[in-house]
Design an enzyme around this catalytic site. Structure first.
Site, PDB file in Angstrom:
ATOM      1  CB  SER A 414      22.733  54.700 -28.695  1.00 13.64           C
ATOM      2  OG  SER A 414      23.887  54.377 -27.948  1.00 13.64           O
ATOM      3  CG  HIS A 435      19.604  56.671 -31.204  1.00  6.66           C
ATOM      4  ND1 HIS A 435      19.167  55.373 -31.045  1.00  6.66           N
ATOM      5  CD2 HIS A 435      20.915  56.576 -31.555  1.00  6.66           C
ATOM      6  CE1 HIS A 435      20.168  54.548 -31.272  1.00  6.66           C
ATOM      7  NE2 HIS A 435      21.236  55.247 -31.589  1.00  6.66           N
ATOM      8  CD  GLU A 447      15.328  54.457 -30.606  1.00  7.99           C
ATOM      9  OE1 GLU A 447      14.661  53.513 -30.142  1.00  7.99           O
ATOM     10  OE2 GLU A 447      16.579  54.486 -30.561  1.00  7.99           O
ATOM     11  CG  ASN A 485      20.876  50.508 -29.272  1.00 11.81           C
ATOM     12  OD1 ASN A 485      20.951  49.814 -30.278  1.00 11.81           O
ATOM     13  ND2 ASN A 485      21.507  51.663 -29.169  1.00 11.81           N
TER      14      ASN A 485
END
Length: 698
Positions: A414, A435, A447, A485
């Site tokens: 991530s 991800h 992702e 993130n």
């Protein structure tokens, strides 16, 4: 005899029955030409004494899949859809709708207005307008309840999902299922109607299913919709409109429906949801990929790590019918992981969202192993082991030795550097980030993260994989945290700072949930587990400048063994899943504020929303400028499907445009003066705001 007209609707006569064939590929959308063509065809059929009935049918692969998206946002052109429906109802001869493929939105409303409906069993019907922030606006909320009753009608309208023609026939919305050739079946049905001299059957005249309906039905539906529809406008107006069908004469009900339709049309939610609709489709398009590049076929898969994430990823492959091997070197972890998968499926069966046969089929597709050699023939392997670079590199070194040439080597990291992971193999062109979001078998976002050497074929493969797994795939560039993130860092940072400045966890969570987030930052952190972020922060502590403001509140909670829901305490204490305020947390916050010399104050909900949301926008602008995200819409899709951002706000970048980038910039500049370097405005935001432009304006 045939007599084509200058519209996308071909007119012909077959043994005394007029056939209006809609030819507007690819989906026979209800364009202005189609609307005009249907009216012209019906006029011709009505005037021809040799014609006894009419059939409306779609050419190609479908009936009418809905409105013409090319007309969205533009002034409407005559004839309007209600004009088409009035013309159908004014016919002196029977009109039969022949349905195959999809009859959605306005397409289904056309069919509902015809005297009869026949369909192939494989067809689908539905009213998906609620997904675009609208309600059916051409009689769907008034006619469908007259055929199937208000409760069943609302089930379909509020979900926005289609139902099979077979189911529609069982409920009474379709009159006959045709086997064999659809047109032949429709013509035979029309001739039977004529031969039997059946009276014209207008749905508008059917009142038995909308008469004497208990108003409590609608109150129950409102109560059941409260959580899912919170913050939205369209679902509530759908309920209001169907309720109107049970209280008002049809013409008054149609006027009320139209009133609600235009209210929704004028709402910023409609613009946001239509933006999300188009952005989701755009995200699949990757500029720069050679036109002839084809994704690799994924016939088998492997997943490394039998924890929560690895098990969820394995379920995705099995759900798509792809055999998958789940590898964990620990037999205990492997057995536990397979047990959790079986339990997850069993829960779905118990809830009725999955059939036992489907569970049995999926479980047969998942096999466990402790040996790397057993997965070597898989077309793709997804690594979901501990989030630590050394561990990842060791695993990819092993994969490099055992995986067949051309296999996709994917990492579920991530935050970590894809290129550094790829460098531990001799085939960086096959390495890419995939991800998944937790729980991986539920969350829709995938992702994908391209490394510097990821090949076009590898990129195309994981983007196509998203579709196969029924995910919404977005392609990101490689940086710390990628799109989602990386942006989330500023959101969580400000939430923690606000605690020290005077807010409480519950005030912050409540303000952001009222804004529309599915879950506020502290409830979310407790659910995910505070120890995960703690481990990452400790690993990066040496990189943090000593003079940089840092909130130790979360770290101090972890030091006390408070890791969130799983330990019964985090930012809240828990009774079951109920999050309750905890004086211990307040003491930790007050001590941290005192140490840093922060004077606590009353903080408004508006400031909470701006302080937490505007970092998303500012960081998103940097991500755009750096090319980490291809489009602002890709950022929006990442947040809509991965982070619970409210769909009716369209995503952080679209939401900022709706506010006005100049206003957002002014507020960010104000925070910059008060709070320092974290709030330095992104150059792209400054440039666009000062030029009076949006993200996509040139």
């Amino acid at each position: 005899m045939t007599d084509p007209v200058a519209t996308p609707v071909a007119y012909s006569v077959r043994d005394g029955v007029a056939v209006l064939t809609i030819e507007n590929p690819p989906v026979n959308a209800l364009s202005q030409g189609v609307r005009a063509g249907i009216i012209a065809g019906l006029d011709k059929a009505d005037a021809d004494p040799a014609v006894s009935a009419a059939v409306i049918i779609g050419g190609g692969r479908t009936f009418i899949a809905g409105a013409d998206i090319k007309e969205f946002g533009k002034p409407p052109l005559q004839p309007y859809l209600p004009d088409v429906l009035k013309r159908i109802e004014a016919m002196t001869k029977p009109v039969v709708a022949a349905l195959h493929g999809t009859a959605l939105g306005g397409g289904f409303e056309v069919a509902l207005t015809c005297h009869w409906r026949v369909a192939l069993e494989s067809g689908q019907v539905g009213l998906p307008e609620v997904k675009l922030g609208l309600i059916p606006g051409s009689g769907g909320t008034q006619r469908l309840p007259r055929l199937v009753g208000p409760k069943i009608a609302l089930d379909l309208i509020l979900s926005g999902n289609p139902m099979t023609a077979k189911k529609a026939a069982e409920l009474g919305a379709v009159d006959e299922i045709v086997s064999g050739d659809l047109l032949d079946g429709a013509l035979a049905f029309a001739r039977t109607v004529v031969a039997e001299q059946r009276p014209l059957r207008l749905v508008r005249d059917m009142n038995d299913k909308v008469s004497n309906v208990d108003p409590a039905v609608f109150e129950e539906i409102r109560k059941a919709s409260a959580r899912k529809a919170k913050g939205f406008l369209a679902p509530w107006r759908c309920i209001d409109a169907v309720e109107a069908a049970t209280k008002l004469p049809i013409d008054d009900g149609l006027l009320k429906e139209r009133e609600y339709f235009f209210e929704c049309m004028g709402s910023p939610q409609r613009a946001a949801q239509i933006h999300a609709f188009f952005a989701e489709r755009e995200a699949a398009k990757i500029p720069g990929l050679p036109e002839d590049v084809k994704p690799k076929q994924i016939r088998s898969a492997a997943v490394l790590g039998a924890g929560t994430m690895g098990g969820g990823i394995a379920m995705n492959f099995a759900n798509a019918g792809i055999p998958v091997k789940l590898l964990d070197v620990s037999q205990e972890a492997l057995s536990r992981g397979l047990g959790v998968i079986e339990k997850n499926y069993a829960t779905s069966v118990a809830r009725g969202s999955m059939k036992q046969e489907a569970m049995d089929r999926a479980m047969k597709l998942i096999t466990g192993t402790q040996h790397f050699e057993d997965i070597g023939d898989a077309d793709i392997v997804v690594e979901a082991v501990f989030e630590e670079m050394g561990v990842k590199k060791e695993v990819f070194g092993k994969l490099d030795k055992v995986m067949k040439p051309g296999a996709v080597l994917a990492t579920n990291t991530s935050t970590l550097d894809i290129d550094e992971i790829a460098a531990s193999t001799s085939r960086p062109q096959d390495v890419i980030g995939t991800h998944f979001f937790s729980p991986a078998n539920v969350m829709k976002l995938l992702e994908n993260v391209r490394g510097a050497k990821s090949s076009p074929e590898t990129i195309a493969t994981v983007m196509a994989l998203g579709k196969t797994l029924k995910k919404v795939a977005v392609l990101a560039g490689n940086c710390d945290g990628f799109i989602g993130n990386r942006m989330l860092h500023g959101y969580l940072r400000e939430a923690n700072f606000l605690l020290e400045e005077g807010a409480t966890p519950q005030q912050i969570d409540n303000a952001l949930e009222e804004f529309g987030l599915a879950m506020g930052p502290f409830r979310m952190s407790d659910l995910a587990g505070l120890d995960v972020g703690w481990r990452i922060r400790k690993g990066k502590a040496h990189l943090r400048p000593k003079d940089e403001r840092y909130s130790p509140v979360a770290d101090r909670l972890c030091e006390r063994g408070r890791f969130g829901q799983k330990t019964g305490a985090g930012f809240y204490k828990y009774e079951g899943r109920n999050a309750l305020p905890d004086p211990v947390v307040e003491d930790v916050i007050l001590a941290s504020a005192k140490e840093q010399g922060i004077e606590r104050r009353v903080i408004s909900d508006e400031e909470i929303v701006q302080r937490c949301m505007y970092p998303l926008v500012n960081e998103g602008a940097k991500i755009l400028a750096e090319g980490i995200a291809i489009r602002p819409g890709d950022i929006d899709i990442t947040y809509l499907f991965g982070y619970g951002f409210p769909v009716y706000r369209g995503g952080p970048m679209f939401w900022a445009e709706q506010i006005g980038l100049d206003k957002v910039l002014a507020t960010i500049r104000g925070f910059h003066k008060i709070h320092g370097k974290f709030w330095e405005p992104a150059p792209l935001l400054v440039q666009r705001a000062e030029a009076g432009k949006g993200w996509n304006d040139r």
